[in-house]
Motif scaffolding. Structure first.
Motif, PDB file in Angstrom:
ATOM      1  N   TYR A 256      -6.545  15.551   4.798  1.00 37.43           N
ATOM      2  CA  TYR A 256      -6.232  15.462   3.362  1.00 37.43           C
ATOM      3  C   TYR A 256      -7.462  15.721   2.508  1.00 37.43           C
ATOM      4  O   TYR A 256      -7.360  16.175   1.358  1.00 37.43           O
ATOM      5  CB  TYR A 256      -5.641  14.080   3.040  1.00 37.43           C
ATOM      6  CG  TYR A 256      -6.648  12.952   3.037  1.00 37.43           C
ATOM      7  CD1 TYR A 256      -7.284  12.559   1.865  1.00 37.43           C
ATOM      8  CD2 TYR A 256      -6.974  12.284   4.213  1.00 37.43           C
ATOM      9  CE1 TYR A 256      -8.216  11.535   1.866  1.00 37.43           C
ATOM     10  CE2 TYR A 256      -7.892  11.254   4.217  1.00 37.43           C
ATOM     11  CZ  TYR A 256      -8.524  10.886   3.051  1.00 37.43           C
ATOM     12  OH  TYR A 256      -9.455   9.874   3.046  1.00 37.43           O
ATOM     13  N   SER A 269       2.377   9.256   0.454  1.00 37.59           N
ATOM     14  CA  SER A 269       1.503   8.873   1.563  1.00 37.59           C
ATOM     15  C   SER A 269       2.199   7.718   2.259  1.00 37.59           C
ATOM     16  O   SER A 269       2.162   6.585   1.787  1.00 37.59           O
ATOM     17  CB  SER A 269       0.115   8.464   1.050  1.00 37.59           C
ATOM     18  OG  SER A 269      -0.720   8.056   2.118  1.00 37.59           O
ATOM     19  N   ALA A 273      -2.309   5.596   5.090  1.00 36.17           N
ATOM     20  CA  ALA A 273      -3.530   5.009   4.530  1.00 36.17           C
ATOM     21  C   ALA A 273      -4.172   3.980   5.450  1.00 36.17           C
ATOM     22  O   ALA A 273      -5.356   3.676   5.309  1.00 36.17           O
ATOM     23  CB  ALA A 273      -3.229   4.378   3.166  1.00 36.17           C
ATOM     24  N   GLU A 274      -3.408   3.445   6.422  1.00 37.52           N
ATOM     25  CA  GLU A 274      -3.981   2.500   7.379  1.00 37.52           C
ATOM     26  C   GLU A 274      -5.081   3.141   8.221  1.00 37.52           C
ATOM     27  O   GLU A 274      -5.924   2.452   8.798  1.00 37.52           O
ATOM     28  CB  GLU A 274      -2.887   1.964   8.317  1.00 37.52           C
ATOM     29  CG  GLU A 274      -1.792   1.189   7.622  1.00 37.52           C
ATOM     30  CD  GLU A 274      -0.632   2.042   7.147  1.00 37.52           C
ATOM     31  OE1 GLU A 274       0.476   1.516   6.985  1.00 37.52           O
ATOM     32  OE2 GLU A 274      -0.836   3.268   6.938  1.00 37.52           O
ATOM     33  N   VAL A 276      -7.323   5.286   7.009  1.00 33.68           N
ATOM     34  CA  VAL A 276      -8.408   5.779   6.152  1.00 33.68           C
ATOM     35  C   VAL A 276      -9.699   5.002   6.377  1.00 33.68           C
ATOM     36  O   VAL A 276     -10.788   5.582   6.439  1.00 33.68           O
ATOM     37  CB  VAL A 276      -7.984   5.708   4.670  1.00 33.68           C
ATOM     38  CG1 VAL A 276      -9.171   5.959   3.748  1.00 33.68           C
ATOM     39  CG2 VAL A 276      -6.882   6.718   4.402  1.00 33.68           C
ATOM     40  N   TYR A 281     -11.816   4.058   1.503  1.00 31.77           N
ATOM     41  CA  TYR A 281     -10.549   3.982   0.776  1.00 31.77           C
ATOM     42  C   TYR A 281     -10.676   4.449  -0.673  1.00 31.77           C
ATOM     43  O   TYR A 281      -9.784   5.139  -1.188  1.00 31.77           O
ATOM     44  CB  TYR A 281      -9.981   2.560   0.810  1.00 31.77           C
ATOM     45  CG  TYR A 281      -8.494   2.541   0.543  1.00 31.77           C
ATOM     46  CD1 TYR A 281      -7.589   2.620   1.587  1.00 31.77           C
ATOM     47  CD2 TYR A 281      -8.001   2.502  -0.755  1.00 31.77           C
ATOM     48  CE1 TYR A 281      -6.225   2.651   1.360  1.00 31.77           C
ATOM     49  CE2 TYR A 281      -6.634   2.530  -0.999  1.00 31.77           C
ATOM     50  CZ  TYR A 281      -5.756   2.599   0.063  1.00 31.77           C
ATOM     51  OH  TYR A 281      -4.402   2.632  -0.176  1.00 31.77           O
ATOM     52  N   TYR A 284     -10.572   8.106  -0.698  1.00 32.99           N
ATOM     53  CA  TYR A 284      -9.188   8.533  -0.465  1.00 32.99           C
ATOM     54  C   TYR A 284      -8.398   8.493  -1.767  1.00 32.99           C
ATOM     55  O   TYR A 284      -7.715   9.469  -2.138  1.00 32.99           O
ATOM     56  CB  TYR A 284      -8.573   7.610   0.595  1.00 32.99           C
ATOM     57  CG  TYR A 284      -7.061   7.500   0.605  1.00 32.99           C
ATOM     58  CD1 TYR A 284      -6.273   8.454   1.245  1.00 32.99           C
ATOM     59  CD2 TYR A 284      -6.428   6.411   0.014  1.00 32.99           C
ATOM     60  CE1 TYR A 284      -4.880   8.330   1.277  1.00 32.99           C
ATOM     61  CE2 TYR A 284      -5.047   6.269   0.047  1.00 32.99           C
ATOM     62  CZ  TYR A 284      -4.281   7.237   0.671  1.00 32.99           C
ATOM     63  OH  TYR A 284      -2.908   7.106   0.704  1.00 32.99           O
ATOM     64  N   ALA A 285      -8.491   7.399  -2.486  1.00 24.60           N
ATOM     65  CA  ALA A 285      -7.751   7.265  -3.739  1.00 24.60           C
ATOM     66  C   ALA A 285      -8.218   8.294  -4.767  1.00 24.60           C
ATOM     67  O   ALA A 285      -7.399   8.882  -5.491  1.00 24.60           O
ATOM     68  CB  ALA A 285      -7.910   5.846  -4.286  1.00 24.60           C
ATOM     69  N   ASN A 300       2.349   5.200  -2.384  1.00 29.75           N
ATOM     70  CA  ASN A 300       1.518   4.794  -1.256  1.00 29.75           C
ATOM     71  C   ASN A 300       2.251   3.698  -0.480  1.00 29.75           C
ATOM     72  O   ASN A 300       2.379   2.574  -0.950  1.00 29.75           O
ATOM     73  CB  ASN A 300       0.174   4.277  -1.777  1.00 29.75           C
ATOM     74  CG  ASN A 300      -0.869   4.134  -0.676  1.00 29.75           C
ATOM     75  OD1 ASN A 300      -1.438   5.122  -0.244  1.00 29.75           O
ATOM     76  ND2 ASN A 300      -1.126   2.912  -0.249  1.00 29.75           N
ATOM     77  N   GLN A 302       2.217   1.431   2.730  1.00 30.78           N
ATOM     78  CA  GLN A 302       1.089   1.023   3.572  1.00 30.78           C
ATOM     79  C   GLN A 302       1.267  -0.390   4.114  1.00 30.78           C
ATOM     80  O   GLN A 302       1.654  -1.308   3.388  1.00 30.78           O
ATOM     81  CB  GLN A 302      -0.197   1.102   2.739  1.00 30.78           C
ATOM     82  CG  GLN A 302      -1.468   0.740   3.464  1.00 30.78           C
ATOM     83  CD  GLN A 302      -2.689   0.941   2.576  1.00 30.78           C
ATOM     84  OE1 GLN A 302      -2.619   1.582   1.515  1.00 30.78           O
ATOM     85  NE2 GLN A 302      -3.811   0.398   2.997  1.00 30.78           N
ATOM     86  N   THR A 336      -5.903  -3.029  -2.017  1.00 31.82           N
ATOM     87  CA  THR A 336      -5.356  -1.678  -2.157  1.00 31.82           C
ATOM     88  C   THR A 336      -5.101  -1.343  -3.619  1.00 31.82           C
ATOM     89  O   THR A 336      -5.480  -0.265  -4.103  1.00 31.82           O
ATOM     90  CB  THR A 336      -4.044  -1.558  -1.360  1.00 31.82           C
ATOM     91  OG1 THR A 336      -4.321  -1.771   0.031  1.00 31.82           O
ATOM     92  CG2 THR A 336      -3.395  -0.206  -1.555  1.00 31.82           C
ATOM     93  N   LEU A 340      -6.986   1.627  -5.883  1.00 28.98           N
ATOM     94  CA  LEU A 340      -6.233   2.675  -6.561  1.00 28.98           C
ATOM     95  C   LEU A 340      -6.540   2.691  -8.055  1.00 28.98           C
ATOM     96  O   LEU A 340      -6.723   3.765  -8.656  1.00 28.98           O
ATOM     97  CB  LEU A 340      -4.733   2.481  -6.332  1.00 28.98           C
ATOM     98  CG  LEU A 340      -4.225   2.755  -4.905  1.00 28.98           C
ATOM     99  CD1 LEU A 340      -2.772   2.320  -4.760  1.00 28.98           C
ATOM    100  CD2 LEU A 340      -4.361   4.237  -4.554  1.00 28.98           C
TER     101      LEU A 340
END
Length: 429
Positions: A256, A269, A273-274, A276, A281, A284-285, A300, A302, A336, A340
């Motif tokens: 990604y 997603s 995400a687990e 990542v 993280y 990723y966001a 998301n 997750q 999380t 984000l």
């Protein structure tokens, strides 16, 4: 007279300091323990050596995967009974070091050593993967994903059923069909993302293509699905072609972090995400935020864990890390959401569907047990035992609220503040 089970039970209770809540059946045919309890079958002395050389969860896992330790009876009941001994020891439970200061415990350990036979430690089962640290480089992530997902599409077909969706289903009732519940989950996500014809959807961690196909077929969107698994990608492309959707669905073997053809109208997603990692993280966001159009939505989906008392120290689940999801990391839902929002998203909805995952896992376990010879044929006896233990134990973990699963709907809200969200929450139902 064979007495290994009686001796083993007495020694284990001495170590534990309390009665063992399962029946012990030993390699010499002897049995000891509550007659109506599930039986923990110690098939050979090698199982004891595994436990002695690696006390706790990893030693138990190695014995299970190797077939040295099995269960006769209800697997869930056995895991419930063993949870207090291995996975859910209370805060006041003494550590192994503390226990070994007790002369009676030292005597019990000497007794186990004598029963175990040759002192050399058995080699770990070949299904075990060990890592030095949570690297989460592109190379290490690709290797970890391959370990879990490239075990054979035939095996996953047996476990997952026709839907080929490897994430929590969305149940109307516990008696419903798994395929219907998975379709309802995909539709719930599509509605939360407000998918419409002509939109572009990026499906991160697309698996075997189920979300991509559903979104294109049912909502008329164009989809790019990315996965690191070669086997998943090949299977997904075949499904896409079979549905006549090659003009609307592209499946890529791609990280990604390497997707550069945004912006997209929406991103899904689902159960990705687990993988990542906590240190990555926020990146990723931010990457997903950058791939969305203003007003675009992210769904998301997750798995999350309960917060630890000491969040500065990472606690590794040895079995999961060694056999199931190398380098996988679970975070509390609060962390999380914070990450984000730190990346720029406006979080608009959080829905916990914890009980739904317990139901899903029990169906997968039933599928696996219903055709066990085929499962072994498609992969290996050890790998099949890994999946059986991890799915059954995970079902109980969701039921006992040790872990949960959440759908977080976030928006890349433009500077004007116009989010595009409905005035009434959850109008997608």
């Amino acid at each position: 007279m064979p007495d290994a089970a009686l001796r083993l039970k007495a020694l284990l209770e001495q170590l534990q300091g309390s009665p063992i809540p399962v029946r012990i059946r030993a390699w010499d045919g002897s049995e000891s323990g509550p007659p109506d309890a599930p039986a923990l079958v110690v098939r050979n002395r090698r199982a004891l050596r595994r436990l002695l050389w690696k006390p706790g969860e990893l030693g138990m896992a190695r014995a299970w995967v190797a077939g040295d330790l099995t269960v006769d009876g209800d697997l869930y009941a056995a895991l419930e009974a063993m949870a207090a001994l291995v996975w859910e020891r209370g805060e006041d439970a003494r550590t192994l070091g503390e226990a070994l200061r007790d002369p009676d415990v030292r005597a019990a350990v000497r007794g186990l050593v004598k029963m175990a036979g040759p002192p050399l430690p058995p080699a770990p089962p070949r299904e075990e993967v060990r890592r030095r640290t949570h690297l989460h480089t592109k190379r290490s992530d690709r290797r970890a994903i391959s370990h879990h997902y490239d075990v054979g599409n035939d095996f996953y077909e047996l476990v997952l059923g026709p839907s080929m969706v490897y994430s929590c289903a969305y149940w109307e009732s516990p008696e419903g069909a798994l395929e219907d519940a998975q379709r309802d989950k995909l539709e719930l996500i599509a509605r939360k993302l407000d998918l419409k014809p002509g939109m572009r959807l990026l499906d991160v961690g697309c698996g075997w293509g189920s979300m991509a196909i559903h979104a294109a077929r049912e909502h008329g969107v164009s989809v790019v699905g990315v996965t690191l698994s070669q086997e998943q990608a090949a299977y997904a492309r075949k499904r896409v072609a079979g549905e006549g959707l090659t003009d609307r669905v592209e499946i890529r073997v791609q990280d990604y972090r390497d997707v550069t053809d945004g912006p997209y109208d929406a991103i899904s997603s689902i159960g990705m995400a687990e993988h990542v990692g906590s240190d990555r993280y926020l990146d990723y966001a931010r990457d997903l935020f950058g791939l969305l159009k203003p007003g675009g939505r992210l769904l998301n989906h997750q798995i999350g864990r309960r917060p630890w008392r000491d969040e500065t120290r990472y606690e590794v689940d040895e079995f999961i890390d060694a056999y199931v999801f190398p380098d996988g990391e679970l975070a509390p839902i609060g962390g999380t959401v914070t990450q984000l929002e730190s990346a720029g998203f406006e979080v608009r909805d959080v829905e916990s569907i914890r009980e739904h995952y317990a139901l899903t896992l029990r169906r997968w376990v039933a599928n696996l047990q219903a055709d066990w010879p085929a499962a072994i044929r498609f992969t290996s006896p050890g790998r099949a035992r890994v999946w059986l233990l991890y799915m059954a134990a995970s079902a109980l973990a969701f039921e006992r609220n040790r872990i949960g699963v959440n759908q977080v709907l976030a928006v890349k809200t433009p500077d004007t503040g116009t989010s595009g969200m409905p005035l009434r929450a959850r109008s997608w139902r």
